[in-house]
Design a protein around this motif. Structure first.
Motif, mmCIF file in Angstrom:
data_model
loop_
_atom_site.group_PDB
_atom_site.id
_atom_site.type_symbol
_atom_site.label_atom_id
_atom_site.label_comp_id
_atom_site.label_asym_id
_atom_site.label_seq_id
_atom_site.Cartn_x
_atom_site.Cartn_y
_atom_site.Cartn_z
ATOM 1 N N VAL A 183 -46.731 113.627 7.087
ATOM 2 C CA VAL A 183 -46.533 112.543 5.876
ATOM 3 C C VAL A 183 -48.037 111.742 6.059
ATOM 4 C CG1 VAL A 183 -45.335 110.129 6.001
ATOM 5 C CG2 VAL A 183 -44.175 112.166 6.650
ATOM 6 N N LEU A 184 -48.603 111.637 7.113
ATOM 7 C CA LEU A 184 -50.048 110.963 7.164
ATOM 8 C C LEU A 184 -50.979 111.711 6.173
ATOM 9 C CD1 LEU A 184 -50.456 110.148 11.054
ATOM 10 C CD2 LEU A 184 -50.291 108.574 8.843
ATOM 11 N N MET A 185 -50.824 112.953 6.013
ATOM 12 C CA MET A 185 -51.526 113.839 5.093
ATOM 13 C C MET A 185 -51.085 113.345 3.677
ATOM 14 S SD MET A 185 -54.087 114.812 6.974
ATOM 15 C CE MET A 185 -53.982 113.476 7.876
ATOM 16 N N ILE A 186 -50.135 113.458 3.413
ATOM 17 C CA ILE A 186 -49.575 112.852 2.015
ATOM 18 C C ILE A 186 -50.257 111.607 1.674
ATOM 19 C CG2 ILE A 186 -47.535 112.652 0.904
ATOM 20 C CD1 ILE A 186 -46.193 114.882 2.419
ATOM 21 N N PHE A 187 -49.916 110.666 2.642
ATOM 22 C CA PHE A 187 -50.336 109.401 2.259
ATOM 23 C C PHE A 187 -51.875 109.375 1.982
ATOM 24 C CE2 PHE A 187 -46.726 107.300 5.285
ATOM 25 C CZ PHE A 187 -46.107 107.505 4.241
ATOM 26 N N ALA A 188 -52.444 110.018 2.803
ATOM 27 C CA ALA A 188 -53.969 110.227 2.522
ATOM 28 C C ALA A 188 -54.456 110.533 1.141
ATOM 29 C CB ALA A 188 -54.716 111.132 3.596
ATOM 30 N N PRO B 126 -57.917 93.367 1.115
ATOM 31 C CA PRO B 126 -56.200 93.946 0.737
ATOM 32 C C PRO B 126 -56.291 95.575 0.654
ATOM 33 C CG PRO B 126 -57.042 92.271 -0.756
ATOM 34 C CD PRO B 126 -58.112 92.341 0.232
ATOM 35 N N ILE B 127 -57.204 96.149 0.219
ATOM 36 C CA ILE B 127 -57.151 97.668 0.155
ATOM 37 C C ILE B 127 -57.213 98.292 1.623
ATOM 38 C CG2 ILE B 127 -58.092 99.577 -0.779
ATOM 39 C CD1 ILE B 127 -59.122 98.226 -3.234
ATOM 40 N N LEU B 128 -58.124 97.966 2.230
ATOM 41 C CA LEU B 128 -58.282 98.329 3.645
ATOM 42 C C LEU B 128 -56.802 98.181 4.590
ATOM 43 C CD1 LEU B 128 -61.185 97.805 6.036
ATOM 44 C CD2 LEU B 128 -59.001 97.413 6.812
ATOM 45 N N MET B 129 -56.357 97.015 4.278
ATOM 46 C CA MET B 129 -55.090 96.719 5.010
ATOM 47 C C MET B 129 -54.010 97.615 4.529
ATOM 48 S SD MET B 129 -55.388 92.566 5.208
ATOM 49 C CE MET B 129 -56.654 91.741 6.083
ATOM 50 N N MET B 130 -53.925 97.863 3.220
ATOM 51 C CA MET B 130 -52.592 98.783 2.777
ATOM 52 C C MET B 130 -53.090 100.046 3.085
ATOM 53 S SD MET B 130 -50.757 97.128 0.957
ATOM 54 C CE MET B 130 -49.901 98.595 0.593
ATOM 55 N N ILE B 131 -54.440 100.625 3.379
ATOM 56 C CA ILE B 131 -54.619 102.001 4.090
ATOM 57 C C ILE B 131 -54.213 101.692 5.430
ATOM 58 C CG2 ILE B 131 -56.233 103.567 4.797
ATOM 59 C CD1 ILE B 131 -57.917 102.611 2.198
ATOM 60 N N ASN B 132 -54.463 100.899 6.201
ATOM 61 C CA ASN B 132 -53.937 100.798 7.618
ATOM 62 C C ASN B 132 -52.461 100.719 7.690
ATOM 63 O OD1 ASN B 132 -56.595 100.885 8.245
ATOM 64 N ND2 ASN B 132 -56.632 98.610 8.681
ATOM 65 N N ALA B 133 -51.829 100.191 6.890
ATOM 66 C CA ALA B 133 -50.401 99.939 6.801
ATOM 67 C C ALA B 133 -49.638 101.252 6.450
ATOM 68 C CB ALA B 133 -50.043 98.809 5.734
ATOM 69 N N SER C 21 -48.858 95.637 5.205
ATOM 70 C CA SER C 21 -49.125 95.333 3.733
ATOM 71 C C SER C 21 -48.934 93.987 3.227
ATOM 72 C CB SER C 21 -47.931 96.192 3.126
ATOM 73 O OG SER C 21 -46.725 95.815 3.435
ATOM 74 N N THR C 22 -48.159 93.297 3.973
ATOM 75 C CA THR C 22 -48.152 91.901 3.504
ATOM 76 C C THR C 22 -49.175 91.085 4.041
ATOM 77 O OG1 THR C 22 -46.691 91.142 5.594
ATOM 78 C CG2 THR C 22 -45.421 91.755 3.816
ATOM 79 N N GLU C 23 -49.967 91.482 4.877
ATOM 80 C CA GLU C 23 -51.162 90.923 5.267
ATOM 81 C C GLU C 23 -52.316 91.122 3.945
ATOM 82 O OE1 GLU C 23 -53.758 88.801 7.904
ATOM 83 O OE2 GLU C 23 -51.627 89.346 8.155
ATOM 84 N N SER C 24 -52.139 92.425 3.372
ATOM 85 C CA SER C 24 -52.842 92.418 2.151
ATOM 86 C C SER C 24 -52.618 91.764 1.195
ATOM 87 C CB SER C 24 -52.630 93.985 1.876
ATOM 88 O OG SER C 24 -53.324 94.162 0.451
ATOM 89 N N ILE C 25 -50.967 91.402 0.774
ATOM 90 C CA ILE C 25 -50.713 90.470 -0.247
ATOM 91 C C ILE C 25 -51.221 88.880 0.139
ATOM 92 C CG2 ILE C 25 -48.702 89.422 -1.313
ATOM 93 C CD1 ILE C 25 -47.297 92.283 -0.615
ATOM 94 N N LEU C 26 -50.992 88.703 1.315
ATOM 95 C CA LEU C 26 -51.358 87.255 1.908
ATOM 96 C C LEU C 26 -53.070 87.154 1.604
ATOM 97 C CD1 LEU C 26 -50.963 84.889 3.769
ATOM 98 C CD2 LEU C 26 -51.211 86.146 5.687
ATOM 99 N N ASN C 27 -53.868 88.098 1.842
ATOM 100 C CA ASN C 27 -55.144 87.841 1.892
ATOM 101 C C ASN C 27 -55.507 87.746 0.192
ATOM 102 O OD1 ASN C 27 -58.008 89.268 1.162
ATOM 103 N ND2 ASN C 27 -57.929 88.655 3.268
#
Length: 459
Positions: A105-110, A63-70, A255-261
């Motif tokens: 924006v990607l750097m801020i997310f990181a 779920p954490i990995l998927m959120m990072i990807n999201a 992100s819902t893949e994360s919630i789904l997992n």
């Protein structure tokens, strides 16, 4: 010359040939990208004594990995089609600003995600269903992987800007370079240096760093049509907000893949214990064999549809969609047959634990029963993305998981004696319904979207 050639091909080249040239490298790239996580799990699942528990623990990190990807794809999947549409309109300066703004924006997310996930990893993993046995493995892997978040942002968020220019082979090489590093480093660090799951995480981070450098060098080089420059990195709301609005549907999907997992793991942990969660880890890995190549096919179709939509060439958009649709449906049907006939082959790749493999074979046939329909759903949903239809794309992204699948995971066990069966059967039910609705929406609205054109009102 290279710039003009890529542009000319998008607007006038043979659609099937363009699809082949763009989609095949994208599919290969997706399959290779999948190795980042799958190779880790294969090696981890065969660690002596602790393989099954370690595999389950690493699966809880998903779920954490998927959120990072999201978050990476929020900018990447929204920015790349916008850039392609702008290039189709001969708005090169605007397309370049889109790239620079997305990078910022990607750097801020990181930064935000690295700090937040690193601090709260123990609590999150417990929430996801980690037991006293699996938590140490999950946390060891998570904390190291999280430190490499910035590399994931660069690779996943910026690589679509390479593909959308027509440089599909170079985009593929980005993932090949990282995957080769990962495959080489995994056994050395996991078994040679006896680092276990920590070695798998270190190997992945190093590999992603290499891929990130590859992407940055290209986007600063002479071949790219969209160059990453400092002035374009200044965030302009009028530039970045439409990109994020379009990317929100992919963000929701991931992100819902994360919630789904989380939903699957919590329910399976309750009804089936660690072995059921372990089976879900293997099934999730095998499911990527279906979904990631489908996304690769759509990555090949997206630049063609987006560019020609921007240029007002409706028939070329339709032809590109037809090629994409048939390829997605055919691939999903093929994988469905393989998963139904030989689930034991796929399960055996990830674990030598007899009980876990046997359980996974049973569960996989249930979970994968409706994957033949995912080719329809993903192809149609991604077409809305390619045509800049942010709202309807978001709606279709929410339908399968938020509206159907997650509620069914918790509701169906009330109607079945076998609770674990009920949890797994929620997947095919949702797949088939979502595919039917998404296809109906696209086929009834496509002509209207094309008639309004890229500058018209969004659905």
């Amino acid at each position: 010359m290279a710039r003009q050639g890529a542009k000319q091909d998008m607007g006038s080249g043979s659609i099937p040939k363009l699809m082949m040239n763009l989609a095949i490298p994208a599919v290969v790239a997706q399959l290779i990208n999948m190795l980042y996580n799958i190779v880790d799990r294969i090696y981890i699942g065969h660690i002596p004594e602790a393989g099954a528990s370690a595999l389950t623990g690493v699966g809880l990190f998903l779920p954490i990995l998927m959120m990072i990807n999201a978050f990476a794809m929020l900018a990447g999947s929204g920015g790349a089609p916008r850039a392609a549409i702008a290039m189709g309109k001969n708005e090169q300066e605007n397309a370049q600003k889109i790239l620079g703004n997305c990078f910022s924006v990607l750097m801020i997310f990181a930064v935000v995600l690295t700090v937040a996930f690193y601090i709260f990893a123990p609590q999150l993993l417990r929430l996801f269903g980690a037991s006293d046995v699996t938590l140490p493995y999950a946390l060891s892997y998570a904390r190291i992987y999280i430190l490499g978040t910035v590399f994931v942002m660069i690779v996943m968020g910026l690589n679509p800007f390479i593909t959308t220019q027509g440089f599909a082979k170079f985009s593929m090489i980005t993932t090949v370079v990282g995957a080769v590093c990962n495959i080489i480093l995994d056994p050395i660090l996991i078994f040679g240096f006896h680092m276990g799951v920590q070695g798998a995480a270190v190997a992945t981070v190093i590999s992603q760093a290499v891929s990130a450098m590859w992407v940055l060098v290209f986007l600063r080089g002479s071949k790219t049509m969209l160059k990453l420059t400092l002035p374009d990195m200044k965030i302009v709301p009028e530039v970045i907000l439409p990109c994020l609005a379009l990317g929100i549907s992919t963000f929701v999907m991931l992100s819902t893949e994360s919630i789904l997992n989380i939903s699957f793991n919590s329910s399976l942990s309750r009804f089936g214990g660690d072995v059921a969660v372990g089976a879900m880890t293997i099934i999730s890995s095998c499911n990527q064999l279906v979904t990631l190549p489908l996304q690769g096919i759509c990555q090949g179709g997206q630049p063609i549809m987006s560019y020609n939509f921007g240029a007002g060439k409706k028939e070329r958009v339709k032809q590109a969609f037809r090629c994409q649709f048939l390829a997605c449906v055919g691939y999903a049907a093929l994988l469905w047959i393989l998963m139904m006939l030989a689930p034991q082959v796929f399960a055996g790749i990830f674990s030598s634990d007899g009980e876990l493999v046997e359980y996974t074979v049973w569960a996989m046939r249930i979970y994968m029963a409706g994957i033949f329909s995912t080719g329809v759903q993903i192809s149609c949903q991604q077409t809305f993305m390619a045509l800049g239809q942010a709202k309807i794309s978001l709606l279709m992204a929410c339908l399968r998981k938020l509206v159907l699948l997650i509620p069914l995971i918790f509701v169906l066990p009330f109607f079945f004696t076998n609770k674990v069966f009920a949890v797994f059967v929620a997947e095919p039910v949702s797949d088939i319904i979502a595919a039917t609705v998404t296809a109906t929406m696209l086929f009834t609205r496509l002509n209207g979207i094309l008639d309004r054109g890229a500058g018209g009102r969004k659905v």
